[in-house]
Design a protein around this motif. Structure first.
Motif, PDB file in Angstrom:
ATOM      1  N   PRO A  96       0.815  -1.227   0.000  1.00  0.00           N
ATOM      2  CA  PRO A  96       0.000   0.000   0.000  1.00  0.00           C
ATOM      3  C   PRO A  96       0.850   1.281   0.000  1.00  0.00           C
ATOM      4  N   PRO A  97       1.947   1.358   0.785  1.00  0.00           N
ATOM      5  CA  PRO A  97       2.787   2.568   0.698  1.00  0.00           C
ATOM      6  C   PRO A  97       3.351   2.802  -0.703  1.00  0.00           C
ATOM      7  N   ILE A 100       2.028   1.815  -3.602  1.00  0.00           N
ATOM      8  CA  ILE A 100       0.922   2.270  -4.456  1.00  0.00           C
ATOM      9  C   ILE A 100       0.684   3.758  -4.214  1.00  0.00           C
ATOM     10  N   ASN A 101       0.683   4.136  -2.945  1.00  0.00           N
ATOM     11  CA  ASN A 101       0.443   5.543  -2.576  1.00  0.00           C
ATOM     12  C   ASN A 101       1.500   6.467  -3.176  1.00  0.00           C
ATOM     13  N   ALA A 102       2.778   6.051  -3.063  1.00  0.00           N
ATOM     14  CA  ALA A 102       3.876   6.884  -3.556  1.00  0.00           C
ATOM     15  C   ALA A 102       3.825   7.027  -5.071  1.00  0.00           C
ATOM     16  N   VAL A 103       3.515   5.913  -5.753  1.00  0.00           N
ATOM     17  CA  VAL A 103       3.439   5.944  -7.213  1.00  0.00           C
ATOM     18  C   VAL A 103       2.299   6.862  -7.651  1.00  0.00           C
ATOM     19  N   HIS A 104       1.157   6.668  -7.030  1.00  0.00           N
ATOM     20  CA  HIS A 104      -0.046   7.390  -7.449  1.00  0.00           C
ATOM     21  C   HIS A 104       0.063   8.900  -7.211  1.00  0.00           C
ATOM     22  N   THR A 105       0.758   9.292  -6.137  1.00  0.00           N
ATOM     23  CA  THR A 105       0.864  10.723  -5.818  1.00  0.00           C
ATOM     24  C   THR A 105       2.103  11.368  -6.422  1.00  0.00           C
ATOM     25  N   GLY A 106       2.870  10.592  -7.203  1.00  0.00           N
ATOM     26  CA  GLY A 106       3.992  11.174  -7.943  1.00  0.00           C
ATOM     27  C   GLY A 106       5.245  11.434  -7.129  1.00  0.00           C
ATOM     28  N   ALA A 107       5.429  10.693  -6.032  1.00  0.00           N
ATOM     29  CA  ALA A 107       6.659  10.881  -5.252  1.00  0.00           C
ATOM     30  C   ALA A 107       7.854  10.406  -6.062  1.00  0.00           C
ATOM     31  N   CYS A 138       2.231  -2.344  -9.004  1.00  0.00           N
ATOM     32  CA  CYS A 138       1.942  -1.122  -8.222  1.00  0.00           C
ATOM     33  C   CYS A 138       2.085   0.121  -9.106  1.00  0.00           C
ATOM     34  N   GLY A 139       2.514  -0.059 -10.339  1.00  0.00           N
ATOM     35  CA  GLY A 139       2.628   1.072 -11.250  1.00  0.00           C
ATOM     36  C   GLY A 139       4.037   1.628 -11.381  1.00  0.00           C
ATOM     37  N   VAL A 140       5.004   0.917 -10.819  1.00  0.00           N
ATOM     38  CA  VAL A 140       6.395   1.386 -10.902  1.00  0.00           C
ATOM     39  C   VAL A 140       6.914   1.151 -12.314  1.00  0.00           C
ATOM     40  N   HIS A 142      16.597   8.316 -13.038  1.00  0.00           N
ATOM     41  CA  HIS A 142      15.224   8.105 -13.508  1.00  0.00           C
ATOM     42  C   HIS A 142      14.222   8.809 -12.592  1.00  0.00           C
ATOM     43  N   ALA A 143      14.440   8.649 -11.274  1.00  0.00           N
ATOM     44  CA  ALA A 143      13.493   9.251 -10.318  1.00  0.00           C
ATOM     45  C   ALA A 143      13.396  10.757 -10.543  1.00  0.00           C
ATOM     46  N   GLN A 144      14.525  11.375 -10.895  1.00  0.00           N
ATOM     47  CA  GLN A 144      14.550  12.837 -11.046  1.00  0.00           C
ATOM     48  C   GLN A 144      14.202  13.311 -12.458  1.00  0.00           C
ATOM     49  N   SER A 145      14.140  12.385 -13.422  1.00  0.00           N
ATOM     50  CA  SER A 145      13.881  12.793 -14.817  1.00  0.00           C
ATOM     51  C   SER A 145      12.453  13.336 -14.931  1.00  0.00           C
ATOM     52  N   PRO A 146      12.179  14.103 -15.992  1.00  0.00           N
ATOM     53  CA  PRO A 146      10.852  14.734 -16.122  1.00  0.00           C
ATOM     54  C   PRO A 146       9.698  13.749 -15.996  1.00  0.00           C
ATOM     55  N   SER A 147       9.864  12.545 -16.541  1.00  0.00           N
ATOM     56  CA  SER A 147       8.757  11.587 -16.463  1.00  0.00           C
ATOM     57  C   SER A 147       8.967  10.583 -15.325  1.00  0.00           C
ATOM     58  N   GLY A 148       9.865  10.906 -14.401  1.00  0.00           N
ATOM     59  CA  GLY A 148      10.267   9.962 -13.359  1.00  0.00           C
ATOM     60  C   GLY A 148       9.224   9.764 -12.278  1.00  0.00           C
ATOM     61  N   GLY A 149       9.572   8.945 -11.324  1.00  0.00           N
ATOM     62  CA  GLY A 149       8.696   8.638 -10.198  1.00  0.00           C
ATOM     63  C   GLY A 149       9.476   7.805  -9.208  1.00  0.00           C
ATOM     64  N   VAL A 150       8.821   6.782  -8.640  1.00  0.00           N
ATOM     65  CA  VAL A 150       9.550   5.889  -7.745  1.00  0.00           C
ATOM     66  C   VAL A 150      10.348   4.913  -8.607  1.00  0.00           C
TER      67      VAL A 150
END
Lengths: 633, 215
Positions: free
Chosen positions: A459-460, A462-469, A514-516, A540-548
């Protein structure tokens, strides 16, 4: 000739956890679930051992977490079978949601919950008292003082649970769980037939709406009131030496009862004692009578106050609440002695001085003996991962950590926070959002183990991916639950009893689901490649389209699976040039790297070295080299 | 109040994770159980097993309290001299410390040991085990050494019985190990006997060895 029944039952030395397990198996408990955690981990292993030895049909599982474990066992109870669930005390927090609900709905087959408390704490994040959680949830508690008593209480807990259709807690503490004592084990006792029960629909209980829940609450209160009356006659609540007309009386429960008795022997004193085995619902009539019979009452319990808290008139009561007993920590023999010594002295009663020689104790402290803090084992893959991570991102990066062996990454300064199971990911998520607001651009790299990820990491994530962390999540996959003794996880191909798992769950598949979008699986023993992948993940995390970005450090625990090193050993030596700069002993901290007493150089302790060769990278001066290279050179 | 006047024996068994403290404790406690003695053991689990200090509390014919109070242990059995010193204040006056070491404890402790009448009996069990070709059996060497002094009331023959019963692999090596330790202890006993003759002559008394009989 003896017949089987005439033979004396063989006495075996077993742990408190095994005594609890034996109690479950011999009482016809059919479903036992658990999630591992010190000091409770050996309970389920004990159930598996005794179900085999006693030839009982018991379903056992290492569940994915304590809430899951609780509910799987609860369903079995709702069909009418006896069921039990075991966990460490903080695990009951995870399972507290079903606990509170099940207190209202009630149960059908006997349902016993074992949350093992950890006064000290020795290996937990809190010293919380499960008896207080039971009090809040309105669930009866037995508080055993010895392994044998715990086994006996399991029997009575099942019976009580069935009589009142209520979940019942048996609450052991670390010292009881890990005590070893003789127990009679009757392995020839025949199994009773599994009761032919079937789940029956019962909307009034199993699907109670809020209106019905109110009614269930009043019913629960009535049950507790009836149980209080029953407990006032329980054999577990016993007055000892009542005839001694003392100025002082002791109320004690659990292991503290025996520690108090031992302290009294050392003090050379005898006083009336009320031993409480059922701290909730507390038979207050017994307490009130006892309090009225002596001038001063001392309440001794662990880890917090449950009995003392329930005493309304505390005029002549001393305990953790008024400071007569320390308000935190284990009641060790030394603490117990000192508490009682002070109380006796205050009452003007002559007692023996402490046996400990203070002069010797003080002198030992001046010897500056090595303090052996827990460290990651020689060859531990977590060390390699942490070392590469620290070398790549340095001391400025923020490293949220989690619960497991790898919490020891604090020694390597590779763990900056740990809260509870799964919090590495949520903390990283929160740090990202807070740092964004504060224009803090530091690298965030969270670490979590395989079992902890499966327990509460999804769940954490999923939350991080969905909110764009945006952060890097490093999953330290050592293929087992190492800290607690190698219990299988859902990612293993076998189950708790060693049988083959019908399916195993893939951690990489879960991460992707989880969407990673960024996922790499790599061996942390390949330190250079591993560091490059971490850098790439951060980019990757910091790139424009990045995420977790997720990296899975894939390497089995060296204690769990020795094969990879045995197949590919890399023995090393430290050259003559070593100048004892201590870089390797501090930044790498392998127990096999030992600084000489005079600080002149570091030697390898070959009795514990596993030939992993990972420390070659830990000497930036190049003084740690492969043994073969040295021989050739 | 003198603990030697009863059958109770409080024993601290200590060392570092990986030195076989749990097995050593099992060896003594199972032997005591088989002799019909009361046994309560408190083990170390969890965090402290990861290379940290390990300590077991063993009570033979003692109370149900799992832990031994500092200042009241009759015997300490230490696989590591550092851990022996760290835990020395568990010892009661007149107690005995067995330690895996060629030199015994730090010399600066001598005045304290003398003042408290604590006897230290040392044997380099690790070196002996290495000589025997089974370095992992150092704990069993020390067990044999301890058995030679009969302070725990556990006869050597019974210790061997237990060892055969509980050690699965390498039992021949283990028997060699326990025997080597026992012989090293016997040697000290013999020397002490000669010495004791001298002591008796001078009117001095050595540290008394009190045996415990099964109840």
């Amino acid at each position: 000739m003896y017949s089987m029944s005439e033979l004396p039952m063989p006495t075996q030395l077993i742990t408190g956890n095994e005594a609890i397990a034996l109690g479950m198996v011999e009482q016809g408990c059919r479903v036992v679930t658990a999630y591992p955690g010190t000091p409770s981990s050996e309970i389920l292993a004990g159930v598996i051992k005794y179900k085999k030895r006693l030839s009982r049909d018991v379903y056992t599982e290492w569940s994915v977490n304590e809430k899951v474990a609780f509910e799987v066992a609860l369903a079995a109870s709702w069909t009418g079978l006896r069921a039990a669930v075991a966990m460490k005390q903080v695990g009951l927090n995870v399972a507290s949601d079903p606990l509170f609900s099940a207190a209202y709905t009630g149960v059908k087959g006997g349902f016993v919950i074992i949350p093992a408390d950890d006064p000290g704490p020795h290996s937990s994040q809190t010293e919380q008292d499960s008896r207080l959680l039971a009090l809040t949830a309105k669930v009866p508690v037995f508080d055993p003082s010895t392994p044998a008593e715990a086994r006996e209480m399991i029997k009575d807990a099942f019976a009580l649970s069935e009589r009142y259709r209520i979940p019942v807690i048996v609450r052991p503490t670390t010292r009881l769980c890990h005590a070893v004592s003789p127990n009679e084990v009757d392995e020839s006792a025949p199994d009773e037939k599994i009761p032919s029960v079937k789940f029956q629909k019962d909307p009034v209980h199993w699907t109670a709406t809020p209106k019905l829940r109110f009614k269930l609450h009043t019913e629960l209160n009535q049950k507790l009131s009836d149980i209080t009356a029953e407990f006032s006659k329980s054999k577990y609540n016993e007055t000892i030496d009542a005839n001694i007309n003392g100025a002082i009386g002791i109320i004690a429960s659990g292991v503290a009862f025996h520690t108090a008795q031992q302290a009294l022997t050392e003090l050379g004193a005898r006083v009336p004692m009320l031993k409480i085995g059922t701290p909730f619902p507390l038979p207050l009539s017994l307490i009130e009578n006892f309090c009225a019979s002596v001038k001063t009452v001392v309440v001794l319990e662990e880890p917090d106050t449950c009995i003392e808290l329930q005493i309304a008139d505390r005029n002549n009561v001393k305990g953790r609440l008024d400071g007569a007993v320390p308000n935190a920590g284990e009641l060790t023999p030394e603490v117990m002695f000192s508490v009682l010594h002070k109380i006796f002295a205050h009452a003007g009663i002559q007692v023996n001085a402490a046996p400990e020689d203070n002069e010797l104790s003080a002198f030992i402290k001046t010897l500056s003996l090595p303090v052996r803090r827990p460290r990651l084992c020689p060859g531990c893959s977590h060390r390699s991962a942490f070392y590469a991570m620290k070398r790549t991102f340095g001391p400025r990066a923020i490293y949220p950590g989690d619960i497991g062996c790898y919490t020891l990454g604090t020694n390597l300064r590779a763990v900056d926070t740990f809260v509870d199971m799964g919090a590495s990911i949520t903390m990283a998520n929160g740090f990202f959002q807070a740092n964004r607001l504060a224009n803090d651009e530091r690298v965030i790299m969270a670490t979590i183990g395989d079992s902890t990820f499966l327990h509460s990491g999804i769940p954490p994530l999923i939350n991080a991916v969905h909110t764009g962390a945006r952060f890097v999540l490093l999953i330290l996959d050592n293929h087992t639950t190492a800290m607690t003794g190698f219990q299988p996880t859902a990612a293993n191909d076998y189950l708790a009893d060693g049988s083959e798992a019908p399916r195993k769950v893939s951690i990489p598949d879960l991460v992707r689901a989880c969407g990673v979008e960024y996922l790499k699986v790599t061996d942390p023993y390949e330190q250079e490649d591993f560091a490059d992948i971490l850098k790439d993940a951060q980019a990757h995390a910091q790139s424009p389209s990045g995420g977790v970005a997720v990296v899975i450090a894939d390497r089995p625990c060296v204690l769990y699976d020795k094969e990879p090193i045995l197949e590919n050993p890399l023995p090393v030596i430290i050259t003559e040039e070593c100048d004892g700069c201590r870089f390797c002993t501090e930044a790498f901290e392998c127990p096999a790297l030992v600084l000489r007493a005079d600080g002149s150089r570091v030697d390898i302790d070959y009795t514990i070295c596993v030939d992993c060769g990972q420390c070659i990278d830990a000497c930036h001066k190049g003084f740690i080299v492969p043994k073969i290279a040295e021989m050739v050179g | 109040m003198n603990p030697t006047s009863t059958n109770e024996r409080k024993v601290i068994i200590t060392g570092i994770g990986g030195q076989g403290i749990v097995f050593l404790t099992r060896l003594f406690s199972q032997t005591a159980l088989d002799l019909g003695l009361g046994v309560v053991v408190s083990e170390t689990h969890g965090m402290s097993q990861r290379g940290g200090s390990v300590i077991s509390h063993l009570k033979i014919n003692g109370s149900d309290a799992p832990l031994i109070q500092r200042g009241s242990a009759d015997v300490m059995i230490a696989m590591d001299p550092g851990e022996a010193m760290q835990n020395l204040d568990f010892m009661r006056r007149g107690g005995t410390v067995f330690v895996n070491s060629a030199e015994g404890l730090h010399e600066s402790l001598a005045p304290h040991l003398e003042r408290l009448d604590i006897r230290v009996l040392n044997h380099p069990a690790t070196a002996t085990a290495v000589e025997l070709g089974s370095p992992a059996a150092a704990n069993i060497v020390l067990a044999g050494f301890v058995a030679a002094f009969f302070i725990l009331g556990l006869p050597y023959e019974n210790m061997i019985q237990t060892l055969k019963q509980i050690s699965k692999k390498g039992s021949e090596k283990n028997l060699q190990a326990i025997n080597a330790g026992f012989e090293a202890g016997q040697k000290i006993n013999e020397e002490k006997l000669k010495h004791k003759g001298h002591e008796a002559h001078t009117g001095k008394e050595g540290n008394q060895v009190v045996s415990v009989s099964p109840s």
